[in-house]
Design an enzyme around this catalytic site. Structure first.
Site, PDB file in Angstrom:
ATOM      1  N   GLU A  59     -12.743 -46.287 -17.081  1.00 47.81           N
ATOM      2  CA  GLU A  59     -13.844 -45.334 -17.159  1.00 47.81           C
ATOM      3  C   GLU A  59     -15.100 -45.957 -16.557  1.00 47.81           C
ATOM      4  OE1 GLU A  59     -12.824 -42.656 -21.055  1.00 47.81           O
ATOM      5  OE2 GLU A  59     -13.928 -44.487 -21.440  1.00 47.81           O
ATOM      6  N   CYS A 118     -22.429 -47.815 -24.665  1.00 50.45           N
ATOM      7  CA  CYS A 118     -21.984 -49.207 -24.637  1.00 50.45           C
ATOM      8  C   CYS A 118     -20.878 -49.437 -25.641  1.00 50.45           C
ATOM      9  CB  CYS A 118     -23.103 -50.148 -25.056  1.00 50.45           C
ATOM     10  SG  CYS A 118     -24.513 -50.075 -24.033  1.00 50.45           S
TER      11      CYS A 118
HETATM   12  N1  SAH Z   1     -18.132 -57.960 -21.043  1.00 49.22           N
HETATM   13  C1  SAH Z   1     -19.519 -57.779 -20.793  1.00 49.22           C
HETATM   14  C2  SAH Z   1     -19.912 -56.361 -20.455  1.00 49.22           C
HETATM   15  C3  SAH Z   1     -19.401 -55.294 -21.357  1.00 49.22           C
HETATM   16  S1  SAH Z   1     -20.206 -54.395 -22.545  1.00 49.22           S
HETATM   17  C4  SAH Z   1     -20.326 -58.278 -21.955  1.00 49.22           C
HETATM   18  O1  SAH Z   1     -19.743 -58.704 -22.951  1.00 49.22           O
HETATM   19  O2  SAH Z   1     -21.549 -58.311 -21.877  1.00 49.22           O
HETATM   20  C5  SAH Z   1     -21.894 -54.176 -22.352  1.00 49.22           C
HETATM   21  C6  SAH Z   1     -22.658 -54.442 -23.653  1.00 49.22           C
HETATM   22  O3  SAH Z   1     -22.316 -53.511 -24.707  1.00 49.22           O
HETATM   23  C7  SAH Z   1     -22.379 -55.819 -24.228  1.00 49.22           C
HETATM   24  O4  SAH Z   1     -23.574 -56.392 -24.648  1.00 49.22           O
HETATM   25  C8  SAH Z   1     -21.481 -55.499 -25.383  1.00 49.22           C
HETATM   26  O5  SAH Z   1     -21.423 -56.533 -26.310  1.00 49.22           O
HETATM   27  C9  SAH Z   1     -22.117 -54.238 -25.906  1.00 49.22           C
HETATM   28  N2  SAH Z   1     -21.268 -53.481 -26.829  1.00 49.22           N
HETATM   29  C10 SAH Z   1     -19.941 -53.548 -26.958  1.00 49.22           C
HETATM   30  N3  SAH Z   1     -19.520 -52.706 -27.928  1.00 49.22           N
HETATM   31  C11 SAH Z   1     -20.602 -52.101 -28.403  1.00 49.22           C
HETATM   32  C12 SAH Z   1     -20.815 -51.107 -29.401  1.00 49.22           C
HETATM   33  N4  SAH Z   1     -19.797 -50.578 -30.073  1.00 49.22           N
HETATM   34  N5  SAH Z   1     -22.079 -50.689 -29.619  1.00 49.22           N
HETATM   35  C13 SAH Z   1     -23.109 -51.207 -28.907  1.00 49.22           C
HETATM   36  N6  SAH Z   1     -22.971 -52.136 -27.955  1.00 49.22           N
HETATM   37  C14 SAH Z   1     -21.733 -52.591 -27.706  1.00 49.22           C
END
Ligand code: SAH
Length: 342
Positions: free
Chosen positions: A86, A334
């Site tokens: 996605e 996110c």
């Molecule tokens: N792998 C990378 C990019 C992916 S996610 C990373 O870890 O940064 C992008 C951001 O969204 C990251 O900061 C991640 O930790 C956050 N994220 C993941 N799950 C989430 C959730 N359920 N709610 C809010 N942020 C989340």
């Protein structure tokens, strides 16, 4: 897949002079044209050659496009091997048109609050597959509008697929590509020190200094290890050291993402500890109230808790931004992206 190749490689594959490739690129990047048949300044023969060799510019298939009221659109794309990812287009009233893209099918990081790793890791996306997401999201915009920002915050860990990611971003920021400003491209990582250092080294050698965001999410190793398994391999101190190095080499302020999770990392003491951890650094903290993922069981803190947390950070002289929730109605926020909408 034509998007896998840069200019020179493509010219040599096609056995064509560079200006032919420049023409093709103009169709793809400026005129949003992805059907070789419509590239009318190329000879019929040459077009047939391209079709025979590549089919069309895109290799993926759009399986679904969901639209949410807050101007968020989420695409589900299937690749040639049947795997899906996605990606999301976010629009706001400041004129920002942001593509949020994935770099892997699935994710090996396994962060406990994130949907993207729930089914493990399948494979890296290629340069072309990453670039195709950007172009498909750009295509969703009305005529005359184009992307202004890219965030590499979709599915996957970009620093575990660095070359393909940088290849795609280099086309997005090339003058004869999508011509996006390098300053408007953010790579978000769970914190892979070797990858961060490699990125910094690349900048030192004349590479592009993208914005770096690091998913910190905790003020100490105990909490971080309890929600981010990778922290047991590379802990906060190692990651901060690499972040400092990135800042020194590039002059670009690093963003620390902090997803607030009720009862896990949202107490005033945590804000104080975080402020102490980041004291003296030229950094900014991006607070993200958790976007809940049904199966994972974590909760979003209340508005008051979020506000108190943010105010405590500010009192500790930390620059803070709250990330507005976007697209959660279609599970496009996110941490809500996954392989398929089940
Ligand atoms: N792998 C990378 C990019 C992916 S996610 C990373 O870890 O940064 C992008 C951001 O969204 C990251 O900061 C991640 O930790 C956050 N994220 C993941 N799950 C989430 C959730 N359920 N709610 C809010 N942020 C989340």
């Amino acid at each position: 897949m034509i998007l896998e190749y840069d200019k020179l490689v493509l010219a040599s594959i096609l056995g064509a002079p560079l200006f032919r490739v420049v023409q093709i690129r103009r169709w793809i990047f400026s005129r949003k044209t992805y059907d070789f048949n419509l590239m009318t300044d190329l000879s019929r023969e040459f077009r047939f050659g391209l079709i025979e060799r590549f089919g069309s510019v895109f290799c993926g298939k759009e399986l679904a496009c969901e639209v949410s009221g807050d101007f968020t659109k989420k695409l589900l794309i299937e690749w040639l091997d049947g795997e899906c990812v996605e990606c999301v287009l976010l629009c706001d009233d400041r004129g920002h048109r942001t593509a949020c893209i994935s770099t892997q099918v699935g994710c090996a990081m396994g962060c406990l609050f994130c949907a993207s790793g729930m089914n493990g890791f399948v494979r890296n996306l290629t340069r072309g597959e990453i670039l195709e997401q950007i172009l498909r999201l750009n295509l969703l915009l009305p005529f005359g509008e184009r992307l202004t920002h890219i965030v590499v915050m979709g599915i996957g860990e970009p620093l575990r697929n660095l070359d393909a990611t940088l290849g795609a971003l280099s086309e997005a920021t090339a003058a004869d590509g999508l011509n996006l400003s390098v300053r408007r491209v953010t790579i978000s990582t769970v914190g892979v020190p070797a990858g961060i250092i490699k990125l910094a080294e690349a900048v030192k050698k004349g590479g592009k200094a993208y914005k770096l965001a690091i998913s910190l999410h905790a003020p100490n190793n105990k909490i971080r290890s309890s929600i981010i398994p990778q922290n047991k391999i590379h802990n906060i101190q190692e990651i901060l050291e690499a972040a400092d190095y990135y800042f020194r080499q590039t002059g670009r302020r690093v963003t620390f993402e902090y997803t607030l999770i009720a009862g896990v990392n949202d107490r005033i003491e945590h804000a104080k500890e975080l402020a102490a951890l980041l004291a003296g650094k030229t950094a900014i903290v991006n607070v993200i109230p958790l976007n809940p993922v049904k199966e994972l069981g974590f909760q979003t803190p209340s508005k008051q808790t979020t506000e108190k947390f943010v105010n405590q950070l500010k009192a500790g002289n930390i620059q803070v931004k709250i990330r507005m929730k976007k697209g959660d109605k279609i599970n496009a926020a996110c941490g809500q992206l996954r392989l398929k909408n089940l």
